[in-house]
Design a protein around this motif. Sequence first.
Motif, PDB file in Angstrom:
ATOM      1  N   ALA A 118       2.851 -13.933  12.687  1.00 50.91           N
ATOM      2  CA  ALA A 118       2.620 -13.405  11.668  1.00 50.91           C
ATOM      3  C   ALA A 118       2.860 -12.694  10.931  1.00 50.91           C
ATOM      4  O   ALA A 118       2.219 -12.791   9.761  1.00 50.91           O
ATOM      5  N   VAL A 119       4.107 -12.939  11.075  1.00 49.97           N
ATOM      6  CA  VAL A 119       4.575 -12.257  10.096  1.00 49.97           C
ATOM      7  C   VAL A 119       5.418 -12.908   8.553  1.00 49.97           C
ATOM      8  O   VAL A 119       5.119 -12.877   7.333  1.00 49.97           O
ATOM      9  N   ALA A 120       5.678 -14.411   9.411  1.00 47.53           N
ATOM     10  CA  ALA A 120       5.898 -15.275   8.609  1.00 47.53           C
ATOM     11  C   ALA A 120       5.162 -15.381   7.911  1.00 47.53           C
ATOM     12  O   ALA A 120       5.191 -16.727   6.783  1.00 47.53           O
ATOM     13  N   GLU A 121       4.420 -16.248   8.599  1.00 47.15           N
ATOM     14  CA  GLU A 121       2.906 -16.952   8.233  1.00 47.15           C
ATOM     15  C   GLU A 121       2.059 -15.883   7.001  1.00 47.15           C
ATOM     16  O   GLU A 121       1.635 -16.644   5.939  1.00 47.15           O
ATOM     17  N   TYR A 122       2.700 -14.503   6.663  1.00 51.72           N
ATOM     18  CA  TYR A 122       2.091 -13.539   5.912  1.00 51.72           C
ATOM     19  C   TYR A 122       2.495 -14.660   4.364  1.00 51.72           C
ATOM     20  O   TYR A 122       3.112 -14.185   4.003  1.00 51.72           O
ATOM     21  N   PRO A 123       1.390 -14.030   3.697  1.00 51.76           N
ATOM     22  CA  PRO A 123       1.590 -14.952   2.450  1.00 51.76           C
ATOM     23  C   PRO A 123       2.366 -13.909   1.364  1.00 51.76           C
ATOM     24  O   PRO A 123       3.208 -14.410   0.269  1.00 51.76           O
ATOM     25  N   PHE A 124       2.422 -12.166   1.551  1.00 56.59           N
ATOM     26  CA  PHE A 124       3.580 -11.585   0.221  1.00 56.59           C
ATOM     27  C   PHE A 124       4.255 -10.785   1.369  1.00 56.59           C
ATOM     28  O   PHE A 124       3.258  -9.666   2.390  1.00 56.59           O
ATOM     29  N   GLN A 125       5.509 -11.203   0.895  1.00 57.26           N
ATOM     30  CA  GLN A 125       6.843 -10.798   1.677  1.00 57.26           C
ATOM     31  C   GLN A 125       7.287  -9.820   1.226  1.00 57.26           C
ATOM     32  O   GLN A 125       7.962  -8.922   2.066  1.00 57.26           O
ATOM     33  N   THR A 126       7.484  -9.058   0.356  1.00 62.57           N
ATOM     34  CA  THR A 126       7.700  -7.883  -0.143  1.00 62.57           C
ATOM     35  C   THR A 126       6.888  -6.772   0.173  1.00 62.57           C
ATOM     36  O   THR A 126       5.760  -6.825  -0.824  1.00 62.57           O
ATOM     37  N   TRP A 127       7.146  -5.707   0.453  1.00 64.05           N
ATOM     38  CA  TRP A 127       6.837  -4.653   1.437  1.00 64.05           C
ATOM     39  C   TRP A 127       7.845  -3.616   0.693  1.00 64.05           C
ATOM     40  O   TRP A 127       8.838  -3.798   0.755  1.00 64.05           O
ATOM     41  N   TYR A 128       6.228  -2.736   0.313  1.00 61.03           N
ATOM     42  CA  TYR A 128       7.533  -1.503  -0.241  1.00 61.03           C
ATOM     43  C   TYR A 128       6.510  -0.001   0.669  1.00 61.03           C
ATOM     44  O   TYR A 128       5.628   0.163   0.657  1.00 61.03           O
ATOM     45  N   TRP A 129       7.006   0.860   0.914  1.00 64.23           N
ATOM     46  CA  TRP A 129       6.679   1.990   2.020  1.00 64.23           C
ATOM     47  C   TRP A 129       7.068   3.340   1.524  1.00 64.23           C
ATOM     48  O   TRP A 129       7.618   3.218   0.783  1.00 64.23           O
ATOM     49  N   GLN A 130       6.097   3.964   1.465  1.00 60.73           N
ATOM     50  CA  GLN A 130       5.845   4.975   0.642  1.00 60.73           C
ATOM     51  C   GLN A 130       4.942   6.554   1.596  1.00 60.73           C
ATOM     52  O   GLN A 130       4.141   6.196   2.066  1.00 60.73           O
ATOM     53  N   PRO A 131       6.279   7.472   2.037  1.00 63.72           N
ATOM     54  CA  PRO A 131       5.846   8.561   3.429  1.00 63.72           C
ATOM     55  C   PRO A 131       4.659   9.290   2.277  1.00 63.72           C
ATOM     56  O   PRO A 131       5.067   9.520   0.966  1.00 63.72           O
ATOM     57  N   VAL A 132       4.094  10.035   2.818  1.00 66.80           N
ATOM     58  CA  VAL A 132       3.238  10.718   2.691  1.00 66.80           C
ATOM     59  C   VAL A 132       3.364  11.718   3.895  1.00 66.80           C
ATOM     60  O   VAL A 132       3.017  12.372   4.113  1.00 66.80           O
ATOM     61  N   VAL A 133       3.659  12.641   2.758  1.00 63.84           N
ATOM     62  CA  VAL A 133       4.257  14.241   3.361  1.00 63.84           C
ATOM     63  C   VAL A 133       4.294  15.668   4.276  1.00 63.84           C
ATOM     64  O   VAL A 133       2.896  15.682   2.706  1.00 63.84           O
ATOM     65  N   GLY A 134       3.509  15.831   4.594  1.00 67.20           N
ATOM     66  CA  GLY A 134       3.128  17.456   4.913  1.00 67.20           C
ATOM     67  C   GLY A 134       4.116  18.720   4.541  1.00 67.20           C
ATOM     68  O   GLY A 134       4.760  18.752   3.703  1.00 67.20           O
ATOM     69  N   LYS A 135       3.503  20.111   5.281  1.00 71.45           N
ATOM     70  CA  LYS A 135       4.065  20.976   4.418  1.00 71.45           C
ATOM     71  C   LYS A 135       5.325  20.952   4.888  1.00 71.45           C
ATOM     72  O   LYS A 135       6.260  21.770   4.019  1.00 71.45           O
ATOM     73  N   GLU A 136       5.465  20.665   5.423  1.00 68.81           N
ATOM     74  CA  GLU A 136       7.361  20.543   6.463  1.00 68.81           C
ATOM     75  C   GLU A 136       8.469  19.841   5.992  1.00 68.81           C
ATOM     76  O   GLU A 136       8.945  19.867   5.850  1.00 68.81           O
ATOM     77  N   GLY A 137       7.588  19.030   5.289  1.00 67.38           N
ATOM     78  CA  GLY A 137       8.373  17.571   5.285  1.00 67.38           C
ATOM     79  C   GLY A 137       8.617  16.734   5.361  1.00 67.38           C
ATOM     80  O   GLY A 137       9.360  16.175   4.799  1.00 67.38           O
ATOM     81  N   LYS A 138       7.845  16.694   6.421  1.00 69.80           N
ATOM     82  CA  LYS A 138       8.130  15.390   7.494  1.00 69.80           C
ATOM     83  C   LYS A 138       6.118  14.412   7.458  1.00 69.80           C
ATOM     84  O   LYS A 138       5.560  15.253   7.119  1.00 69.80           O
ATOM     85  N   PRO A 139       6.823  13.398   6.754  1.00 73.53           N
ATOM     86  CA  PRO A 139       6.052  12.103   6.556  1.00 73.53           C
ATOM     87  C   PRO A 139       4.915  12.534   8.028  1.00 73.53           C
ATOM     88  O   PRO A 139       4.911  12.047   8.744  1.00 73.53           O
TER      89      PRO A 139
END
Length: 452
Positions: A118-139
Amino acid sequence: MASLPDPQKAVPLIRVAQPDPSSLAALLQFEGDLRRQASVNELVYFVANESRRIVPYDQLFVLREARIGEGFHIIGASSIALVDRNAPLIHAIETVVEKLASDSPQNFEAVAYFDDPAVAEYPFQTWYWQPVVGKEGKPFAGLILARAGPLREAETVRLTRMAETIGHSWLALTGGKPVMRLPKFDSKKQRWIAVALVIVALFPVRMTALAPVEVVSARPYVISAPYAGVIQRIEVAPNALVKAGQPVLTFEDIKVRNELQQATEKLAVARAKVERATSASFAKADEARDIGTLQAEYDLAKADYAYARDIMGKSQIAAPRSGMAIYSDRRDWEGRAVNVGDPILQIANPKDIAYRIDLPTKEQMTLKPGAPVKVWLDAQPLWSLDGIIEQASYQARPTAEGILAFAVSAKPLGDAPRIGSRGTAKLYGQWVPFAYSLFKRPISSMRQYLGL
């Protein structure tokens, strides 16, 4: 007084790139629109589909921390109205994010973390992970941007600013609790919980069932049609009190009156023939031989006359005893043709009543005579009436509503409600463990579905 720095030793000035005014305006507009979202679902949908104005991407996935266990679950995606978490790609993305160092944003190639078709056939292979952080500094949430190439430095700066604004709006909408996670228990607490569940499962409870109930006469006298005919009129109103001997029902008597008249004339003719033959037998011996035949005809005519007279006497029916006349409506019966034995109305004692309960087959349970019953009538729903079970049928039959049910008769205790009242009855069966009472119906439905 401080001296001025030597111009020859001065630190050279660093030129800072000026931001693009159009990008800055788009970011401000995005933040303003983001804060106007009224719920978390609207926020997720807006972020998934409107973030292209700030950072270009081919597809964006919004993830939130799992309520149970570890990892993140996808709750929104661009160009998708409803996320199917059973889809292979969705499962692959969640697994990839779980393998990442999720506290910091980063570019990565999807196939490097997960070897899946499923990942190999996905056309967009470059991904970017951006966490959303809470008050305690943990995403507590995050974004996965999928596109053909990695993000540039300026795009990562804008995306970081977006994540801060998203986290602030998310926390504001949820009162500072973006994810309602179930509490974790240590092994000691888990053992105590297991013991408590076992105790609750084995706790004895009484089987109960709810079923429709109607107040009926315990021993009514049923007035049925004595012969095939047409009802002319019913002399009493529905639910009216009548006395013994009072006329309650009248049939059309034209036919039976004519039959009685014919039987009377036939009887007179037969009597005349017998008398003539008897008188003539003294003079002629041949006449004496016909006396037996004529006497038989006379007896038959006499029987027909008696039957016609009895039928004529039943053209008007009187109440055999005092009580209440129970039937539906005059218009349902007057002018209607009935056959012999068709029930028309009942004469019942308003104090001698019973509860007729139709127990659906899906609520079937063991009922013993003397078991308690509670009845809530529609006319008085705030308090219940007590009763005890007298008998229950062994065979189910369809009710007027087309439901297959067992007929249960219960005796009231205390005041007698009005005949014809309807409501709901609660029947009490045998004592069983709480787990059996809880899972009885699901197990029965599963057995019927599997054919076991």
